[in-house]
Design an enzyme around this catalytic site. Structure first.
Site, short mmCIF file in Angstrom:
data_model
loop_
_atom_site.label_atom_id
_atom_site.label_comp_id
_atom_site.label_asym_id
_atom_site.label_seq_id
_atom_site.Cartn_x
_atom_site.Cartn_y
_atom_site.Cartn_z
N ARG A 52 25.69 -81.02 24.90
CA ARG A 52 27.32 -81.18 24.65
C ARG A 52 27.55 -82.17 25.42
O ARG A 52 26.64 -82.93 26.19
CB ARG A 52 27.99 -79.82 24.91
CG ARG A 52 27.30 -78.97 25.98
CD ARG A 52 27.19 -79.51 27.28
NE ARG A 52 28.64 -80.06 27.74
CZ ARG A 52 28.64 -80.83 28.58
NH1 ARG A 52 27.47 -81.28 29.39
NH2 ARG A 52 29.87 -81.23 29.15
N GLY A 53 28.85 -82.61 25.43
CA GLY A 53 29.45 -83.45 26.42
C GLY A 53 29.32 -84.97 25.16
O GLY A 53 28.12 -85.18 24.62
N ALA A 54 30.39 -85.84 25.19
CA ALA A 54 30.54 -86.81 24.18
C ALA A 54 29.24 -87.82 24.29
O ALA A 54 28.90 -87.74 22.88
CB ALA A 54 31.74 -87.66 24.40
N ARG A 93 31.11 -80.98 15.36
CA ARG A 93 32.18 -80.93 16.41
C ARG A 93 33.04 -82.15 16.16
O ARG A 93 32.73 -83.25 15.95
CB ARG A 93 31.52 -81.14 17.89
CG ARG A 93 30.62 -80.10 18.10
CD ARG A 93 30.25 -79.70 19.67
NE ARG A 93 31.74 -79.33 20.33
CZ ARG A 93 31.74 -79.27 21.60
NH1 ARG A 93 30.72 -79.58 22.46
NH2 ARG A 93 32.90 -78.96 22.08
N GLN A 205 31.75 -75.16 32.00
CA GLN A 205 30.84 -76.25 32.16
C GLN A 205 31.34 -76.78 33.62
O GLN A 205 30.19 -77.43 34.05
CB GLN A 205 31.31 -77.48 31.34
CG GLN A 205 30.92 -77.12 29.97
CD GLN A 205 32.30 -76.69 28.98
OE1 GLN A 205 32.99 -75.85 29.63
NE2 GLN A 205 32.56 -76.93 27.78
N ASP A 246 36.50 -87.67 25.53
CA ASP A 246 35.73 -87.29 24.28
C ASP A 246 36.30 -88.31 23.35
O ASP A 246 35.54 -88.37 22.15
CB ASP A 246 36.10 -85.76 23.97
CG ASP A 246 35.30 -84.79 24.85
OD1 ASP A 246 34.27 -84.73 24.50
OD2 ASP A 246 36.03 -84.52 25.80
N ASN A 256 40.33 -84.92 26.42
CA ASN A 256 39.50 -84.61 27.04
C ASN A 256 39.46 -82.88 27.07
O ASN A 256 40.39 -82.18 26.58
CB ASN A 256 39.25 -84.96 28.38
CG ASN A 256 38.29 -84.95 29.25
OD1 ASN A 256 36.78 -85.10 28.76
ND2 ASN A 256 38.56 -84.32 30.63
N LYS A 257 38.36 -82.35 27.86
CA LYS A 257 38.49 -80.73 27.97
C LYS A 257 39.79 -80.30 28.39
O LYS A 257 40.54 -80.58 29.10
CB LYS A 257 37.55 -80.51 28.98
CG LYS A 257 36.99 -78.86 29.28
CD LYS A 257 36.71 -78.62 27.85
CE LYS A 257 35.58 -78.99 27.01
NZ LYS A 257 35.30 -78.49 25.85
O1 MRU Z 1 32.75 -79.17 25.23
P1 MRU Z 1 32.15 -80.03 25.83
O2 MRU Z 1 31.28 -79.52 26.79
O3 MRU Z 1 31.12 -80.85 24.76
O4 MRU Z 1 33.18 -81.14 26.29
C1 MRU Z 1 32.75 -82.25 26.67
C2 MRU Z 1 33.28 -82.38 28.13
O5 MRU Z 1 32.53 -82.01 29.07
C3 MRU Z 1 34.47 -83.05 28.65
O6 MRU Z 1 35.54 -82.88 28.05
C4 MRU Z 1 34.15 -84.04 29.26
O7 MRU Z 1 35.01 -84.43 30.37
C5 MRU Z 1 33.94 -85.32 28.32
S1 MRU Z 1 32.40 -85.30 27.73
C6 MRU Z 1 31.68 -86.90 28.51
#
Ligand code: MRU
Length: 374
Positions: A52-54, A93, A205, A246, A256-257
């Site tokens: 996960r994570g962009a 996603r 996370q 993201d 973002n999250k």
């Molecule tokens: O749902 P996730 O864990 O894939 O979300 C992504 C993230 O961890 C955050 O939004 C993050 O700040 C950006 S991803 C580099």
């Protein structure tokens, strides 16, 4: 980055050309490496958030396209097969731009070459995407470190207190991270830093991944529940906020999250600098108004209704357990991201430098975005 004093990146090809990842759903209780053999494995890994994570979602997709081509039986139509399998990956996603960025890069190859010629090229491009992700994050760290250094000078040896939300560290990319890359770069240069880590419900996370990374790297940090940040900002216990992204529009609105928007509002009210760190693969220059135009992923409500943790039994054995935290009849609602309008953002830290979050500033550093302006 280091885990138990051994260097790792988050995704790699083995000497036998097997695709391996660190299973992030198991952290911090267990450190497990998993092999992905098919597109089905890759899609499951992305949607279940083993990766996960962009940035890492994008790089995984790049390798995924290579696996798709590798598993081509020769019996179907190449173009139709590739398109169908890549569409499955695209649907895993919706919010992180890096996924379609990687798929588009790979599509330029499989759409223009026959299977035999395409295969080594797709492998090479997957490796290029991973290396680019590493290089971009490293440069984000170098640019962002200057901001931390400026604050450190004023604090005369007192640690710079940085708030971060979710995980935009090396686990969210191939290495280094976006929001945490300036932190690691400053820490490695001997600048005193301390990170307040938002736990980041519902999937935590922050607690399970950001705290894990920082602990492994010995960076001083404190875990806080999601609602604490505003109080800390009011009491000047935070010098700056750095978060990841993201998807970012060409006027600087940031998805973002979930919960990032609330931190940005508090930072704005309390005059605390609020920075967003991202590689250019996260920009979506085709979009302008983030609130109206960015698709926000809605995940299974179960993630909100339950919480997972670990404990040790009397014999010292570790166990992972999921428990329900609300009444049986109660239903959760689980939007995974929100959009922070550019007006709340002090600056964007990218591999090309630091800029204000507005269309003019973005077009100056990214002139290629001009083609999207009406
Ligand atoms: O749902 P996730 O864990 O894939 O979300 C992504 C993230 O961890 C955050 O939004 C993050 O700040 C950006 S991803 C580099």
């Amino acid at each position: 980055m280091r885990i138990q004093n051994k260097e790792y990146i988050t995704i790699w090809l083995t000497a036998d050309d097997e695709l391996q990842i660190i299973d992030q759903t198991k952290l911090p209780a267990e450190f497990e490496i998993v092999t992905l053999k098919s597109n089905e494995d890759v899609c499951t890994a992305v949607s279940s958030m083993q990766v996960r994570g962009a940035g890492l979602i994008g790089v995984t997709a790049g390798y995924g396209v290579y696996l798709i081509a590798k598993n081509f039986s020769g019996q179907n139509n190449w173009l139709a097969y590739m398109q169908e399998e890549c569409n499955k990956l695209l649907k895993t996603r919706p919010t992180a731009k890096n996924l379609s960025y990687a798929l588009e890069r790979q599509a330029k190859i499989w759409q223009n070459f026959a299977p035999k010629e395409a295969l080594p090229k797709l492998r090479e491009e997957a490796l290029n995407l991973a290396q680019e992700d590493i290089d971009f994050c490293k440069r984000i760290g170098e640019h962002g470190k200057k901001l931390i250094e400026e604050i450190a000078k004023k604090k005369k040896g007192q640690p710079v207190n940085i708030l971060t939300h979710c995980n935009a560290g090396w686990l969210a990319f191939t290495d280094y991270g976006s929001a945490l890359s300036p932190v690691y770069t400053a820490f490695n240069a001997g600048i005193a830093v301390h990170v307040y880590v938002d736990e980041t419900r519902p999937r935590n996370q922050g607690a399970s991944l950001t705290a894990f990374e920082l602990a492994e790297h010995n960076v001083p940090h404190t875990l806080i529940s999601d609602n604490v940040g505003g109080h800390l900002m009011q009491h000047k216990m935070i010098d700056m906020v750095i978060v990841g992204a993201d998807r970012v529009t060409r006027n600087g609105d940031v998805a973002n999250k979930i919960g990032t928007y609330l931190k940005a509002l508090a930072a704005h009210a309390d005059h605390i600098p609020f920075y967003v760190a991202l590689p250019s693969s996260t920009f979506d220059f085709s979009l302008f108004d983030g609130v109206k135009e960015i698709e926000i992923e809605e995940r299974n409500a179960r993630e909100t209704e339950y919480i997972t943790g670990y404990y040790y039994d009397n014999a010292g054995q570790k166990h992972v357990q999921e428990v329900r935290i609300c009444p049986e009849k109660t239903k959760g609602l689980n939007f995974a991201f929100d959009v922070t309008p550019h007006t709340l953002i002090t600056g964007l830290i990218t591999e090309r430098g630091i800029m204000q979050a507005n269309e003019n500033a973005i077009l100056t550093l990214y002139p290629e975005a001009k083609q999207y302006c009406k």
